[in-house]
Enzyme design. Structure first.
Site, PDB file in Angstrom:
ATOM      1  N   HIS A   1     -11.488 -33.931 -15.316  1.00 22.40           N
ATOM      2  CA  HIS A   1     -10.875 -33.180 -14.211  1.00 22.40           C
ATOM      3  C   HIS A   1     -11.562 -33.504 -12.886  1.00 22.40           C
ATOM      4  O   HIS A   1     -11.512 -32.711 -11.949  1.00 22.40           O
ATOM      5  CB  HIS A   1     -10.928 -31.674 -14.471  1.00 22.40           C
ATOM      6  CG  HIS A   1      -9.906 -31.239 -15.486  1.00 22.40           C
ATOM      7  ND1 HIS A   1      -9.869 -29.978 -16.017  1.00 22.40           N
ATOM      8  CD2 HIS A   1      -8.893 -31.916 -16.077  1.00 22.40           C
ATOM      9  CE1 HIS A   1      -8.864 -29.893 -16.892  1.00 22.40           C
ATOM     10  NE2 HIS A   1      -8.264 -31.059 -16.951  1.00 22.40           N
TER      11      HIS A   1
ATOM     12  N   ASN B   1     -17.826 -21.299 -29.357  1.00 29.14           N
ATOM     13  CA  ASN B   1     -17.240 -20.527 -28.261  1.00 29.14           C
ATOM     14  C   ASN B   1     -17.519 -19.042 -28.478  1.00 29.14           C
ATOM     15  O   ASN B   1     -17.691 -18.616 -29.620  1.00 29.14           O
ATOM     16  CB  ASN B   1     -15.723 -20.769 -28.237  1.00 29.14           C
ATOM     17  CG  ASN B   1     -15.148 -20.641 -26.847  1.00 29.14           C
ATOM     18  OD1 ASN B   1     -15.526 -21.380 -25.950  1.00 29.14           O
ATOM     19  ND2 ASN B   1     -14.250 -19.688 -26.646  1.00 29.14           N
TER      20      ASN B   1
ATOM     21  N   ARG C   1     -10.561 -18.099 -17.616  1.00 32.10           N
ATOM     22  CA  ARG C   1      -9.701 -17.194 -18.374  1.00 32.10           C
ATOM     23  C   ARG C   1     -10.395 -16.004 -19.018  1.00 32.10           C
ATOM     24  O   ARG C   1      -9.735 -15.145 -19.577  1.00 32.10           O
ATOM     25  CB  ARG C   1      -8.938 -17.994 -19.441  1.00 32.10           C
ATOM     26  CG  ARG C   1      -7.984 -18.967 -18.801  1.00 32.10           C
ATOM     27  CD  ARG C   1      -7.304 -19.874 -19.804  1.00 32.10           C
ATOM     28  NE  ARG C   1      -6.444 -20.827 -19.119  1.00 32.10           N
ATOM     29  CZ  ARG C   1      -6.880 -21.921 -18.511  1.00 32.10           C
ATOM     30  NH1 ARG C   1      -8.157 -22.212 -18.517  1.00 32.10           N
ATOM     31  NH2 ARG C   1      -6.039 -22.727 -17.899  1.00 32.10           N
TER      32      ARG C   1
ATOM     33  N   ASP D   1     -18.587 -29.619 -12.251  1.00 36.21           N
ATOM     34  CA  ASP D   1     -19.839 -29.154 -11.644  1.00 36.21           C
ATOM     35  C   ASP D   1     -21.004 -30.125 -11.758  1.00 36.21           C
ATOM     36  O   ASP D   1     -22.105 -29.816 -11.281  1.00 36.21           O
ATOM     37  CB  ASP D   1     -20.218 -27.791 -12.265  1.00 36.21           C
ATOM     38  CG  ASP D   1     -20.257 -27.829 -13.790  1.00 36.21           C
ATOM     39  OD1 ASP D   1     -20.496 -28.910 -14.368  1.00 36.21           O
ATOM     40  OD2 ASP D   1     -20.036 -26.778 -14.421  1.00 36.21           O
TER      41      ASP D   1
HETATM   42  P1  NAD Z   1     -11.387 -21.473 -19.900  1.00 38.44           P
HETATM   43  O1  NAD Z   1     -11.799 -20.516 -18.826  1.00 38.44           O
HETATM   44  O2  NAD Z   1      -9.959 -21.572 -20.242  1.00 38.44           O
HETATM   45  O3  NAD Z   1     -12.183 -21.172 -21.234  1.00 38.44           O
HETATM   46  C1  NAD Z   1     -13.548 -20.950 -21.263  1.00 38.44           C
HETATM   47  C2  NAD Z   1     -13.877 -20.468 -22.660  1.00 38.44           C
HETATM   48  O4  NAD Z   1     -15.284 -20.383 -22.773  1.00 38.44           O
HETATM   49  C3  NAD Z   1     -13.319 -19.105 -22.970  1.00 38.44           C
HETATM   50  O5  NAD Z   1     -12.748 -19.127 -24.267  1.00 38.44           O
HETATM   51  C4  NAD Z   1     -14.557 -18.178 -22.928  1.00 38.44           C
HETATM   52  O6  NAD Z   1     -14.431 -17.104 -23.841  1.00 38.44           O
HETATM   53  C5  NAD Z   1     -15.632 -19.133 -23.336  1.00 38.44           C
HETATM   54  N1  NAD Z   1     -16.954 -18.821 -22.798  1.00 38.44           N
HETATM   55  C6  NAD Z   1     -17.273 -18.299 -21.584  1.00 38.44           C
HETATM   56  N2  NAD Z   1     -18.602 -18.232 -21.450  1.00 38.44           N
HETATM   57  C7  NAD Z   1     -19.138 -18.725 -22.586  1.00 38.44           C
HETATM   58  C8  NAD Z   1     -20.465 -18.947 -23.032  1.00 38.44           C
HETATM   59  N3  NAD Z   1     -21.533 -18.646 -22.277  1.00 38.44           N
HETATM   60  N4  NAD Z   1     -20.649 -19.468 -24.262  1.00 38.44           N
HETATM   61  C9  NAD Z   1     -19.592 -19.798 -25.051  1.00 38.44           C
HETATM   62  N5  NAD Z   1     -18.315 -19.610 -24.675  1.00 38.44           N
HETATM   63  C10 NAD Z   1     -18.089 -19.097 -23.449  1.00 38.44           C
HETATM   64  O7  NAD Z   1     -12.012 -22.837 -19.481  1.00 38.44           O
HETATM   65  P2  NAD Z   1     -11.492 -24.273 -19.777  1.00 38.44           P
HETATM   66  O8  NAD Z   1     -10.946 -24.367 -21.160  1.00 38.44           O
HETATM   67  O9  NAD Z   1     -12.601 -25.170 -19.419  1.00 38.44           O
HETATM   68  O10 NAD Z   1     -10.325 -24.481 -18.746  1.00 38.44           O
HETATM   69  C11 NAD Z   1     -10.523 -24.147 -17.383  1.00 38.44           C
HETATM   70  C12 NAD Z   1     -10.235 -25.273 -16.408  1.00 38.44           C
HETATM   71  O11 NAD Z   1     -10.820 -24.908 -15.169  1.00 38.44           O
HETATM   72  C13 NAD Z   1     -10.918 -26.535 -16.771  1.00 38.44           C
HETATM   73  O12 NAD Z   1      -9.928 -27.449 -16.896  1.00 38.44           O
HETATM   74  C14 NAD Z   1     -11.889 -26.885 -15.621  1.00 38.44           C
HETATM   75  O13 NAD Z   1     -11.448 -28.041 -14.966  1.00 38.44           O
HETATM   76  C15 NAD Z   1     -11.763 -25.808 -14.627  1.00 38.44           C
HETATM   77  N6  NAD Z   1     -13.021 -25.057 -14.367  1.00 38.44           N
HETATM   78  C16 NAD Z   1     -14.197 -25.700 -14.225  1.00 38.44           C
HETATM   79  C17 NAD Z   1     -15.351 -24.971 -13.991  1.00 38.44           C
HETATM   80  C18 NAD Z   1     -16.655 -25.713 -13.879  1.00 38.44           C
HETATM   81  O14 NAD Z   1     -16.671 -26.860 -13.465  1.00 38.44           O
HETATM   82  N7  NAD Z   1     -17.780 -25.089 -14.270  1.00 38.44           N
HETATM   83  C19 NAD Z   1     -15.318 -23.580 -13.896  1.00 38.44           C
HETATM   84  C20 NAD Z   1     -14.076 -22.937 -14.014  1.00 38.44           C
HETATM   85  C21 NAD Z   1     -12.925 -23.695 -14.260  1.00 38.44           C
END
Ligand code: NAD
Length: 429
Positions: free
Chosen positions: A116, A213, A33, A101
């Protein structure tokens, strides 16, 4: 704010951790997002839902493949690695992650709930067969899209898609959190926008919430502590804060039953709730509170093996003693008390909660003997502490429930085939 969080980590031992995609962006995996995040490039329902898998499997795998490969090639960053280290050393508790991941495990965390799913394997949708992701990629490379199992069924990566039900890890985590109540009262959320349900309901299971965050989240108004910044950086600062309290020395594993901060926060809460009754406080209630202060003050003045303890343990003992003395003065309960307060019963409840948690844990889908052993050690350390309180001779306790636990734990250890030196574990507080 970091110092405040470090203090809370010591006051509420082994807080739970909830992580989202934000902890992995520093490993090169985009979140969903943020601006520039994945949602700006692909439509989630169109491409990553069960609907997409059934109706447009080619699209699902074509869009998914580069993403899956990127995720699997990523390395853990400071956020994962420090979290793993602090969990191993007993400063942080279990991790619940939304990420698929495996970077927490690669970063050294042993106790992780993947609510997830994960991208290590793919399972056939028609039979029990499962293959590694490498095998899945080979099938796709050979031009078979969607990839199929030998039985002809479609192979689906073991991740939760929009439209799927939650996996066993989700139920397991909830069951354990509820069993552990009232001990584990704090959760720290790292790198999640907290907009996805039911994940964003987890914080409501805890008394205290900290959010780390780089932007605002849906639950900021509910949080006691909010730290803005990047996850890797904040985790470094937390680790640094703990090392400073350890006089610059590397952190060692905390004794399993070492919970001075928790006992102080408990009497402090009891004090507040008694005081809030103002006019209707009875002398009996005040006497019980005074008995707790006296018990804990005696405990911290006589804590065993202080000379050989780590600086951070000495710090916490001194800090706890100071807090108790301040509370004694605040409520004007300065004399010595010989009656029984609230603490023995509360500690008994905590031990009972942990034993329930152990029983709940060993019934879990992917129960690991090492983690069960950790919970068992925690219980034995707390039993040691409880016995030591009795040895101080200031209050008398009923040991009937606790007295039977070592034998029950021995039976569990035999059943799960893990080794445990019971007597040694009961000295570990
Ligand atoms: P999200 O994208 O909704 O939120 C991520 C949050 O982290 C945001 O508020 C962003 O501002 C913040 N952020 C980004 N980089 C940051 C950093 N370096 N330090 C601190 N904050 C940071 O993610 P969500 O709430 O996890 O929901 C997304 C869904 O997508 C999850 O349910 C997950 O299953 C999936 N997803 C997983 C991965 C992965 O496995 N790495 C990647 C993308 C999405």
């Amino acid at each position: 704010m970091i110092n405040n969080l470090v203090e809370q980590i010591l006051m509420y031992p082994r807080p739970w951790i909830l992580t989202g995609a934000g902890i992995s962006t520093e490993s090169g995996i985009p979140d969903f997002r943020s601006s520039g995040g994945l949602w700006e490039k692909v439509d989630p329902i169109e491409n990553f839902s069960t609907w997409a898998l059934y109706n447009n499997p080619k699209g699902f795998f074509t869009h998914g493949l580069p993403l899956f490969q990127q995720v699997l090639a990523a390395d853990p960053n400071d956020g994962h690695i420090i979290l793993g280290e602090l969990q191993e050393k007993g400063f942080l508790g279990p991790v619940i992650t939304q990420n698929v991941d495996s970077l927490h495990q690669k970063g050294g965390a042993a106790w992780v709930y993947e609510i997830h799913g994960h991208l290590r394997t793919a399972s056939c949708m028609d039979c029990p067969q499962s293959v590694t992701m490498e095998e899945l990629f080979t099938i796709i490379d050979q031009g078979e899209i969607p990839p199929r199992c030998e039985c002809g069924g479609m192979l689906k990566p073991d991740v939760i898609l929009f439209g799927d039900s939650m996996p066993n890890d989700f139920q397991d985590a909830i069951r354990l959190i509820r069993a552990l109540n009232p001990m584990d009262n704090m959760i720290i959320v790292i790198g999640s926008s907290l907009t996805v349900s039911p994940i964003n309901l987890f914080p409501y299971e805890f008394e205290k919430l900290a959010i780390l965050n780089n932007s605002s989240t849906a639950l900021d108004n509910n949080a006691e502590i909010i730290i803005r910044g990047t996850a890797g950086n904040i985790m470094q600062n937390i680790r640094q804060g703990l090392i400073e309290l350890n006089k610059g020395e590397a952190l060692k594993v905390l004794p399993m039953g070492f919970i001075p901060g928790r006992l102080v926060s408990m009497v402090s809460d009891i004090g507040e709730s008694v005081a809030s009754k103002k006019a209707s406080i009875t002398t009996g209630e005040l006497d019980k509170l005074g008995a707790d202060f006296f018990l804990l003050e005696t405990l911290y003045k006589n804590y065993p093996h202080v000379d050989t303890r780590e600086p951070i343990e000495k710090y916490l003992l001194n800090h706890s003693l100071e807090k108790i003395q301040a509370l004694k003065s605040k409520y004007n309960l300065n004399r010595d008390y010989n009656n029984t307060g609230y603490i023995p019963k509360s500690l008994n409840d905590i031990i009972e909660g942990y034993f329930d948690a152990l029983q709940s844990y060993i019934r879990q889908y992917n129960c690991q003997a090492e983690i069960a052993r950790g919970i068992a050690q925690q219980i034995l350390g707390l039993i040691g502490l409880y016995r030591f309180l009795g040895d101080l001779g200031i209050q008398t306790f009923d040991y009937s429930y606790i007295g039977e636990l070592p034998d029950k734990i021995r039976q569990i250890a035999n059943r799960l085939n893990f080794k445990l030196d019971m007597e040694k574990a009961m000295q570990d507080f």
